[in-house]
Design an enzyme around this catalytic site. Structure first.
Site, mmCIF file in Angstrom:
data_model
loop_
_atom_site.group_PDB
_atom_site.id
_atom_site.type_symbol
_atom_site.label_atom_id
_atom_site.label_comp_id
_atom_site.label_asym_id
_atom_site.label_seq_id
_atom_site.Cartn_x
_atom_site.Cartn_y
_atom_site.Cartn_z
ATOM 1 N N LYS A 63 0.841 -1.212 0.000
ATOM 2 C CA LYS A 63 0.000 0.000 0.000
ATOM 3 C C LYS A 63 0.873 1.258 0.000
ATOM 4 O O LYS A 63 0.697 2.141 -0.838
ATOM 5 C CB LYS A 63 -0.925 0.042 1.239
ATOM 6 C CG LYS A 63 -1.855 -1.135 1.388
ATOM 7 C CD LYS A 63 -2.753 -1.001 2.609
ATOM 8 C CE LYS A 63 -2.020 -0.962 3.930
ATOM 9 N NZ LYS A 63 -1.392 -2.240 4.330
ATOM 10 N N ARG A 114 -8.881 1.575 9.237
ATOM 11 C CA ARG A 114 -8.384 0.253 9.603
ATOM 12 C C ARG A 114 -9.471 -0.589 10.275
ATOM 13 O O ARG A 114 -9.248 -1.738 10.616
ATOM 14 C CB ARG A 114 -7.311 0.435 10.640
ATOM 15 C CG ARG A 114 -5.816 0.351 10.426
ATOM 16 C CD ARG A 114 -5.205 -0.440 9.405
ATOM 17 N NE ARG A 114 -3.861 -0.851 9.646
ATOM 18 C CZ ARG A 114 -2.770 -0.329 9.063
ATOM 19 N NH1 ARG A 114 -2.860 0.678 8.246
ATOM 20 N NH2 ARG A 114 -1.594 -0.849 9.289
ATOM 21 N N ARG A 157 12.147 -6.207 5.099
ATOM 22 C CA ARG A 157 12.215 -4.772 5.403
ATOM 23 C C ARG A 157 12.867 -4.544 6.771
ATOM 24 O O ARG A 157 13.712 -3.676 6.930
ATOM 25 C CB ARG A 157 10.814 -4.145 5.383
ATOM 26 C CG ARG A 157 10.848 -2.667 5.754
ATOM 27 C CD ARG A 157 9.535 -1.990 5.507
ATOM 28 N NE ARG A 157 8.481 -2.549 6.355
ATOM 29 C CZ ARG A 157 7.216 -2.196 6.282
ATOM 30 N NH1 ARG A 157 6.842 -1.302 5.400
ATOM 31 N NH2 ARG A 157 6.331 -2.740 7.082
ATOM 32 N N ARG A 181 11.652 -3.371 9.742
ATOM 33 C CA ARG A 181 11.292 -2.237 10.604
ATOM 34 C C ARG A 181 11.112 -2.773 12.033
ATOM 35 O O ARG A 181 11.029 -3.986 12.225
ATOM 36 C CB ARG A 181 9.967 -1.654 10.071
ATOM 37 C CG ARG A 181 9.764 -0.185 10.312
ATOM 38 C CD ARG A 181 8.598 0.337 9.508
ATOM 39 N NE ARG A 181 7.336 -0.291 9.889
ATOM 40 C CZ ARG A 181 6.213 -0.198 9.183
ATOM 41 N NH1 ARG A 181 6.183 0.499 8.073
ATOM 42 N NH2 ARG A 181 5.115 -0.797 9.591
ATOM 43 N N ARG A 201 -0.153 -8.654 13.528
ATOM 44 C CA ARG A 201 -0.693 -7.654 12.588
ATOM 45 C C ARG A 201 -1.625 -8.317 11.581
ATOM 46 O O ARG A 201 -2.651 -7.747 11.206
ATOM 47 C CB ARG A 201 0.457 -6.933 11.878
ATOM 48 C CG ARG A 201 1.131 -5.909 12.794
ATOM 49 C CD ARG A 201 2.521 -5.555 12.351
ATOM 50 N NE ARG A 201 2.556 -4.882 11.073
ATOM 51 C CZ ARG A 201 3.674 -4.725 10.360
ATOM 52 N NH1 ARG A 201 4.822 -5.197 10.796
ATOM 53 N NH2 ARG A 201 3.632 -4.083 9.219
#
Ligand code: B4P
Length: 183
Positions: free
Chosen positions: A15, A88, A127, A129, A140
């Site tokens: 996204k 969300r 990634r 993070r 998540r």
């Protein structure tokens, strides 16, 4: 092209990646609640302090906090926008609808980025993070299924939803998205 767009999809579906490119190309305001919350955390504001632990666990930050951020940005922006990672859950979607009604605006299209869990997990782990570790990613994904996925039916029933295959290279997905938006 449509000027008021919303990107929906599981964490890591791309996204943010696609929203950034599209917004830059079309001159839209790119409003990523994830990026805005991370900026608050970085700056150590009271809002950031409240959000930090919640984000690190993969849960959703409170609707009131997120709404305050979105409202302050949209109220002062007359042009097109692209909402990325917001809403969300259903309460956020309903609050967005009343905010937009008061601003005499409306969502023109919702793009759902779809991707298999195994690929999502690989991308997020790559990634790296702070909230991209196996345990938090699993949470998540669960939060997405329970709280965010009901928005698919919500926007489908309003005739706003288009599905975009999130597999493949970033350039290939960008092309697919561009051709979808000229229809
Ligand atoms: P977000 O910042 O929204 O993050 P995300 O959903 O995990 O990522 P996104 O789908 O944008 O993935 P990206 O393009 O970056 O949320 C983080 C946290 O903030 C939430 O867990 C929550 O706590 C909080 N939050 C945010 N909004 C909220 C709200 N409205 N209410 C409450 N809480 C909220 O892509 C991921 C990776 O894949 C990148 O490394 C990218 O480079 C790579 N990638 C992308 N496309 C690729 C491709 N085609 N091929 C290979 N790699 C690709």
């Amino acid at each position: 092209m449509k000027q008021r767009l919303l990107f929906l999809g599981p964490p890591g579906a791309g996204k943010g990646t696609q929203a950034q490119r599209l917004a830059a190309r079309e001159g839209l305001l790119h409003l990523s609640t994830g990026d805005l919350l991370r900026a608050e955390v970085q700056a150590g504001t009271p809002l950031g302090q409240e959000a930090e632990a919640v984000m690190a666990s993969g849960e959703l930050v409170s609707d009131a906090l997120v709404l305050a951020i979105v409202r302050s940005r949209l109220e002062h922006h007359a042009g097109g926008w692209l909402l990325d990672g917001f809403p969300r859950n259903l309460p956020q979607a309903e609050a967005l609808e009343s905010l937009l009604t008061s601003l005499q605006q409306r969502i023109e299209q919702v793009i759902l980025l779809e991707l298999d869990d195994s690929v999502l997990i690989q991308r997020l782990l790559a990634r790296g993070r702070a909230d991209d570790n196996a345990e938090v990613i699993a949470n998540r994904l669960q939060v997405y299924r329970q709280q965010t996925a009901p928005l698919i039916a919500h926007y489908e029933s309003q005739g706003l939803l288009r599905r975009l295959d999130g597999a493949g290279s970033i350039d290939a997905i960008e092309e697919r998205l561009a051709s979808m938006l000229v229809d």
